[in-house]
Design a protein around this motif. Structure first.
Motif, PDB file in Angstrom:
ATOM      1  N   GLU A   1       0.863  -1.181   0.000  1.00  0.00           N
ATOM      2  CA  GLU A   1       0.000   0.000   0.000  1.00  0.00           C
ATOM      3  C   GLU A   1       0.896   1.226   0.000  1.00  0.00           C
ATOM      4  O   GLU A   1       1.702   1.418   0.920  1.00  0.00           O
ATOM      5  CB  GLU A   1      -0.913   0.016   1.228  1.00  0.00           C
ATOM      6  CG  GLU A   1      -1.828   1.231   1.299  1.00  0.00           C
ATOM      7  CD  GLU A   1      -2.735   1.230   2.514  1.00  0.00           C
ATOM      8  OE1 GLU A   1      -3.448   2.235   2.721  1.00  0.00           O
ATOM      9  OE2 GLU A   1      -2.731   0.225   3.263  1.00  0.00           O
ATOM     10  N   ASN A   2       0.792   2.047  -1.034  1.00  0.00           N
ATOM     11  CA  ASN A   2       1.654   3.221  -1.137  1.00  0.00           C
ATOM     12  C   ASN A   2       0.956   4.310  -1.942  1.00  0.00           C
ATOM     13  O   ASN A   2      -0.233   4.202  -2.257  1.00  0.00           O
ATOM     14  CB  ASN A   2       3.013   2.853  -1.753  1.00  0.00           C
ATOM     15  CG  ASN A   2       2.883   2.246  -3.155  1.00  0.00           C
ATOM     16  OD1 ASN A   2       1.861   2.411  -3.827  1.00  0.00           O
ATOM     17  ND2 ASN A   2       3.922   1.553  -3.597  1.00  0.00           N
ATOM     18  N   ASP A   3       1.700   5.362  -2.290  1.00  0.00           N
ATOM     19  CA  ASP A   3       1.113   6.462  -3.057  1.00  0.00           C
ATOM     20  C   ASP A   3       0.590   5.985  -4.406  1.00  0.00           C
ATOM     21  O   ASP A   3      -0.398   6.525  -4.926  1.00  0.00           O
ATOM     22  CB  ASP A   3       2.150   7.562  -3.287  1.00  0.00           C
ATOM     23  CG  ASP A   3       2.446   8.357  -2.024  1.00  0.00           C
ATOM     24  OD1 ASP A   3       1.689   8.200  -1.048  1.00  0.00           O
ATOM     25  OD2 ASP A   3       3.427   9.117  -2.016  1.00  0.00           O
ATOM     26  N   SER A   4       1.236   5.001  -5.001  1.00  0.00           N
ATOM     27  CA  SER A   4       0.824   4.511  -6.317  1.00  0.00           C
ATOM     28  C   SER A   4      -0.508   3.782  -6.252  1.00  0.00           C
ATOM     29  O   SER A   4      -1.368   3.958  -7.127  1.00  0.00           O
ATOM     30  CB  SER A   4       1.905   3.591  -6.894  1.00  0.00           C
ATOM     31  OG  SER A   4       3.061   4.325  -7.241  1.00  0.00           O
ATOM     32  N   THR A   5      -0.698   2.956  -5.236  1.00  0.00           N
ATOM     33  CA  THR A   5      -1.979   2.252  -5.132  1.00  0.00           C
ATOM     34  C   THR A   5      -3.107   3.238  -4.867  1.00  0.00           C
ATOM     35  O   THR A   5      -4.205   3.106  -5.409  1.00  0.00           O
ATOM     36  CB  THR A   5      -1.926   1.181  -4.034  1.00  0.00           C
ATOM     37  OG1 THR A   5      -1.647   1.797  -2.761  1.00  0.00           O
ATOM     38  CG2 THR A   5      -0.844   0.155  -4.329  1.00  0.00           C
ATOM     39  N   TYR A   6      -2.828   4.242  -4.028  1.00  0.00           N
ATOM     40  CA  TYR A   6      -3.849   5.264  -3.780  1.00  0.00           C
ATOM     41  C   TYR A   6      -4.160   6.044  -5.045  1.00  0.00           C
ATOM     42  O   TYR A   6      -5.310   6.432  -5.266  1.00  0.00           O
ATOM     43  CB  TYR A   6      -3.366   6.227  -2.685  1.00  0.00           C
ATOM     44  CG  TYR A   6      -4.248   7.454  -2.573  1.00  0.00           C
ATOM     45  CD1 TYR A   6      -5.536   7.370  -2.032  1.00  0.00           C
ATOM     46  CD2 TYR A   6      -3.828   8.687  -3.057  1.00  0.00           C
ATOM     47  CE1 TYR A   6      -6.353   8.478  -1.957  1.00  0.00           C
ATOM     48  CE2 TYR A   6      -4.641   9.814  -2.978  1.00  0.00           C
ATOM     49  CZ  TYR A   6      -5.901   9.702  -2.434  1.00  0.00           C
ATOM     50  OH  TYR A   6      -6.717  10.801  -2.368  1.00  0.00           O
ATOM     51  N   TRP A   7      -3.149   6.261  -5.894  1.00  0.00           N
ATOM     52  CA  TRP A   7      -3.361   7.117  -7.057  1.00  0.00           C
ATOM     53  C   TRP A   7      -4.377   6.525  -8.029  1.00  0.00           C
ATOM     54  O   TRP A   7      -5.109   7.263  -8.683  1.00  0.00           O
ATOM     55  CB  TRP A   7      -2.041   7.395  -7.767  1.00  0.00           C
ATOM     56  CG  TRP A   7      -2.084   8.708  -8.491  1.00  0.00           C
ATOM     57  CD1 TRP A   7      -2.316   8.926  -9.819  1.00  0.00           C
ATOM     58  CD2 TRP A   7      -1.921  10.009  -7.903  1.00  0.00           C
ATOM     59  NE1 TRP A   7      -2.315  10.269 -10.101  1.00  0.00           N
ATOM     60  CE2 TRP A   7      -2.073  10.956  -8.938  1.00  0.00           C
ATOM     61  CE3 TRP A   7      -1.666  10.448  -6.607  1.00  0.00           C
ATOM     62  CZ2 TRP A   7      -1.968  12.331  -8.709  1.00  0.00           C
ATOM     63  CZ3 TRP A   7      -1.562  11.809  -6.384  1.00  0.00           C
ATOM     64  CH2 TRP A   7      -1.712  12.729  -7.443  1.00  0.00           C
ATOM     65  N   LEU A   8      -4.444   5.209  -8.119  1.00  0.00           N
ATOM     66  CA  LEU A   8      -5.447   4.609  -8.992  1.00  0.00           C
ATOM     67  C   LEU A   8      -6.849   4.863  -8.442  1.00  0.00           C
ATOM     68  O   LEU A   8      -7.777   5.191  -9.203  1.00  0.00           O
ATOM     69  CB  LEU A   8      -5.196   3.104  -9.142  1.00  0.00           C
ATOM     70  CG  LEU A   8      -6.110   2.372 -10.130  1.00  0.00           C
ATOM     71  CD1 LEU A   8      -6.082   3.027 -11.508  1.00  0.00           C
ATOM     72  CD2 LEU A   8      -5.713   0.907 -10.238  1.00  0.00           C
ATOM     73  N   ILE A   9      -7.011   4.762  -7.135  1.00  0.00           N
ATOM     74  CA  ILE A   9      -8.301   5.084  -6.528  1.00  0.00           C
ATOM     75  C   ILE A   9      -8.601   6.569  -6.683  1.00  0.00           C
ATOM     76  O   ILE A   9      -9.745   6.964  -6.960  1.00  0.00           O
ATOM     77  CB  ILE A   9      -8.304   4.672  -5.044  1.00  0.00           C
ATOM     78  CG1 ILE A   9      -8.189   3.146  -4.942  1.00  0.00           C
ATOM     79  CG2 ILE A   9      -9.555   5.180  -4.332  1.00  0.00           C
ATOM     80  CD1 ILE A   9      -8.021   2.628  -3.547  1.00  0.00           C
ATOM     81  N   PHE A  10      -7.575   7.395  -6.523  1.00  0.00           N
ATOM     82  CA  PHE A  10      -7.696   8.843  -6.722  1.00  0.00           C
ATOM     83  C   PHE A  10      -8.293   9.140  -8.094  1.00  0.00           C
ATOM     84  O   PHE A  10      -9.159  10.016  -8.241  1.00  0.00           O
ATOM     85  CB  PHE A  10      -6.299   9.449  -6.587  1.00  0.00           C
ATOM     86  CG  PHE A  10      -6.198  10.932  -6.792  1.00  0.00           C
ATOM     87  CD1 PHE A  10      -6.329  11.802  -5.723  1.00  0.00           C
ATOM     88  CD2 PHE A  10      -5.933  11.465  -8.047  1.00  0.00           C
ATOM     89  CE1 PHE A  10      -6.198  13.183  -5.898  1.00  0.00           C
ATOM     90  CE2 PHE A  10      -5.803  12.832  -8.237  1.00  0.00           C
ATOM     91  CZ  PHE A  10      -5.942  13.699  -7.158  1.00  0.00           C
ATOM     92  N   GLU A  11      -7.869   8.405  -9.123  1.00  0.00           N
ATOM     93  CA  GLU A  11      -8.368   8.651 -10.480  1.00  0.00           C
ATOM     94  C   GLU A  11      -9.767   8.083 -10.680  1.00  0.00           C
ATOM     95  O   GLU A  11     -10.543   8.621 -11.487  1.00  0.00           O
ATOM     96  CB  GLU A  11      -7.372   8.110 -11.488  1.00  0.00           C
ATOM     97  CG  GLU A  11      -6.071   8.919 -11.453  1.00  0.00           C
ATOM     98  CD  GLU A  11      -5.055   8.498 -12.492  1.00  0.00           C
ATOM     99  OE1 GLU A  11      -5.236   7.425 -13.102  1.00  0.00           O
ATOM    100  OE2 GLU A  11      -4.083   9.243 -12.684  1.00  0.00           O
ATOM    101  N   LEU A  12     -10.117   7.032  -9.970  1.00  0.00           N
ATOM    102  CA  LEU A  12     -11.505   6.572 -10.001  1.00  0.00           C
ATOM    103  C   LEU A  12     -12.430   7.626  -9.401  1.00  0.00           C
ATOM    104  O   LEU A  12     -13.562   7.809  -9.856  1.00  0.00           O
ATOM    105  CB  LEU A  12     -11.646   5.251  -9.234  1.00  0.00           C
ATOM    106  CG  LEU A  12     -11.043   4.001  -9.884  1.00  0.00           C
ATOM    107  CD1 LEU A  12     -11.165   2.814  -8.935  1.00  0.00           C
ATOM    108  CD2 LEU A  12     -11.711   3.687 -11.218  1.00  0.00           C
ATOM    109  N   ILE A  13     -11.947   8.328  -8.381  1.00  0.00           N
ATOM    110  CA  ILE A  13     -12.752   9.403  -7.790  1.00  0.00           C
ATOM    111  C   ILE A  13     -12.880  10.565  -8.774  1.00  0.00           C
ATOM    112  O   ILE A  13     -13.937  11.204  -8.856  1.00  0.00           O
ATOM    113  CB  ILE A  13     -12.144   9.851  -6.451  1.00  0.00           C
ATOM    114  CG1 ILE A  13     -12.097   8.684  -5.464  1.00  0.00           C
ATOM    115  CG2 ILE A  13     -12.970  10.995  -5.839  1.00  0.00           C
ATOM    116  CD1 ILE A  13     -11.378   8.998  -4.157  1.00  0.00           C
ATOM    117  N   TRP A  14     -11.819  10.864  -9.527  1.00  0.00           N
ATOM    118  CA  TRP A  14     -11.921  11.876 -10.585  1.00  0.00           C
ATOM    119  C   TRP A  14     -13.038  11.500 -11.568  1.00  0.00           C
ATOM    120  O   TRP A  14     -13.821  12.352 -12.008  1.00  0.00           O
ATOM    121  CB  TRP A  14     -10.604  11.966 -11.357  1.00  0.00           C
ATOM    122  CG  TRP A  14      -9.738  13.138 -11.033  1.00  0.00           C
ATOM    123  CD1 TRP A  14      -8.529  13.128 -10.416  1.00  0.00           C
ATOM    124  CD2 TRP A  14     -10.007  14.524 -11.340  1.00  0.00           C
ATOM    125  NE1 TRP A  14      -8.027  14.406 -10.315  1.00  0.00           N
ATOM    126  CE2 TRP A  14      -8.915  15.278 -10.866  1.00  0.00           C
ATOM    127  CE3 TRP A  14     -11.069  15.185 -11.949  1.00  0.00           C
ATOM    128  CZ2 TRP A  14      -8.845  16.662 -10.999  1.00  0.00           C
ATOM    129  CZ3 TRP A  14     -10.993  16.570 -12.075  1.00  0.00           C
ATOM    130  CH2 TRP A  14      -9.903  17.294 -11.609  1.00  0.00           C
TER     131      TRP A  14
END
Length: 529
Positions: free
Chosen positions: A332-345
């Motif tokens: 779990e790191n910034d990269s895994t969060y970033w994919l979720i971040f883009e789903l929220i976009w």
């Protein structure tokens, strides 16, 4: 995405349904598949599966293909759905039919107006209810309303029941509903991430499907499965023969230089699940996504799940669930969060369209900008034509357009630059660029596509200047010119010093490298600083 995940009714996926004793009257439901071409996490399919008999149907609407009017003020004509997405969609429908047949069901396919086809099925089969997914895009809401109205006008009215299933967060779970979503992304993201009572719902499993009704046994049996059309049947010589539909001589055959390492986008739920597993588990690429996401070349610089998400072959909640599993098992790191971040976009743009409706697709945008001096007349047409052809004379822009036309896909970095060049440098009506993307993108989503274009053009969800310096961007993200050399062979042999700025060569240097501007490769459509 485990195959043995329990379904919504508590049974295991793919477990045969036991009907027990046959009642005197069995309920019959229709499930109208739209942009939800999957069995997993499909709320409207789960609801429809409660009936004793189920009729799954998909309708290819001819109005979705070929030349169309954009509509509204300052309308223009464009091709709605080009070859890449049409092919992907027909493959996805074929995959869905195979999956349904494997479960003892069927997919009935028709070509026609859904407002005629769906009520006709209800009439001739005695269906008591129609279930479907719902979207807040004006065009899709109009189609839904027409079907609902036609069903209500029958002698025995049939209700149309819809469920949203295309967003990560359920609209009903938003703190203030779609109407309360703020017009900038960060406040929206924080509102869903920080609210104690807002969570991503668990994805639903594949429901046990009831059998289809028995055929009526006459020559006009409505339960003949129907043939899945070929892309050319739907495009009817428009975008199938020349993708732009404009006869500019730059169709597939002229630009198809697909690199060997490009991802092949095959439509269907099975292919979408396979890509998700490949990217996360087999390749273990997610752990470095934030570092690679600005890539331009290769198969795995990004997840590239968007074609399956936007055609509904993958559920965003299922992707979210898989990422959370990956975080628990791998990292779990910034990269895994970033994919979720883009789903929220992706959710943000969907809810913005639900909030603003047609205004989101107007030239002035939700900010009602009337202070931009857009190009007009022959000058606009010249700039737009050169941009569509991938012959602007700016290699980084031309590479992006040529990749888009050849593959149906474009990296986020390239999308931003080709959009900014047209809207902010050429000052061409941004909607015409967005409509060109609508034609060609295999992963076209109306909310994300038009939302991002409006954002870049300065009429959408950001008050900041979003103009890109495309030459600076080219040198920053394509430092050695690898991307440009792949897609713009005219400049492939130039030294790196000139590959992004060939107009800086004097006549002697042009002659030395065998690239004469105006002959081998065009001068820029605009004066470049």
């Amino acid at each position: 995405m485990q195959n043995d995940r329990p379904s919504a009714n508590g049974k295991k996926d793919h477990e045969p349904r036991s009907d027990g004793e046959t009642p005197d009257r069995q309920s019959i439901a229709i499930h109208w598949f739209r942009r939800d071409l999957r069995l997993h996490d499909n709320p409207s399919l789960v609801a429809a599966a409660a009936a004793d008999r189920l009729i799954p149907i998909y309708v290819f609407d001819p109005d979705d293909y070929g030349p169309s009017e954009y509509g509204g003020r300052r309308s223009f004509r464009y091709d709605k759905t080009g070859f890449h997405r049409t092919r992907f969609r027909t493959e996805a429908v074929a995959d869905l039919r195979a999956s349904l047949r494997a479960l003892g069901s069927e997919l009935y396919v028709r070509v026609g107006d859904p407002a005629e086809v769906i009520p006709s099925f209800a009439e001739r089969t005695g269906a008591e209810v129609v279930h479907a997914g719902s979207w807040n895009v004006p065009e899709e809401r109009t189609t839904e309303a027409r079907v609902r109205g036609a069903l209500a006008d029958r002698d025995e009215p049939t209700p149309l029941k819809t469920d949203p299933g295309h967003t990560l967060y359920h609209p009903a779970d938003l703190p203030d509903g779609p109407a309360g979503v703020e017009d900038t992304y960060t406040p929206f993201r924080k509102s869903v991430e920080n609210a104690a009572d807002v969570e991503v719902r668990a994805p639903l499993g594949v429901p046990s499907l009831p059998p289809v009704p028995s055929p009526l046994g006459d020559d006009e049996d409505p339960l003949a499965p129907g043939r899945i059309p070929e892309p050319a049947d739907l495009l009817d010589g428009g975008s199938a023969g020349d993708e732009t539909g404009e006869g500019d001589g730059t169709g597939d055959g002229d630009v198809d230089r697909r690199p060997d390492d490009a991802l092949q986008y095959r439509g269907g739920e099975a292919a979408g699940i396979a890509r998700l597993r490949e990217y996360l588990w087999e390749g273990d690429h997610l752990r470095q996504y934030k570092k690679t996401r600005n890539g331009l070349v290769g198969r795995n610089y990004a997840s590239k799940l968007s074609p399956w998400l936007n055609e509904g072959c993958l559920s965003p909640r299922a992707v979210h669930d898989e990422v959370r599993t990956y975080e628990a098992v791998r990292v779990e790191n910034d990269s895994t969060y970033w994919l979720i971040f883009e789903l929220i976009w992706r959710d943000f743009f969907a809810f913005q369209v639900a909030k603003h409706g047609d205004r989101y697709f107007s030239r002035e945008g939700i900010r009602e900008r009337d202070d931009i001096e857009w190009a007009t007349g022959e000058e606009e047409e010249r700039r737009l034509r050169r941009w569509r052809q991938g012959r602007t004379g700016v290699p980084f822009v031309d590479a992006g357009i040529r990749e888009l036309r050849a593959t149906g896909y474009l990296s986020n970095r390239a999308r931003q630059n080709v959009a900014s060049f047209l809207a902010n440098d050429c000052r061409v009506d941004w909607r015409k660029g967005a409509a060109f993307f609508e034609t060609h993108l295999v992963d076209y989503d109306p909310c994300s596509n038009y939302g991002n274009w409006a954002y870049i053009a300065g009429v959408g969800n950001d008050s900041r200047d979003r103009a890109f310096d495309v030459v600076w961007q080219a040198n920053r993200y394509d430092e050695d010119g690898e991307y440009v050399r792949r897609w713009v062979p005219e400049v492939a042999d130039l030294p790196t010093a000139y590959v992004h700025e060939p107009w800086t060569m004097d006549p002697g240097t042009q002659g030395h490298h065998g690239v004469h501007l105006g002959e081998d490769y065009p001068w820029p459509v605009l004066e470049m600083k």
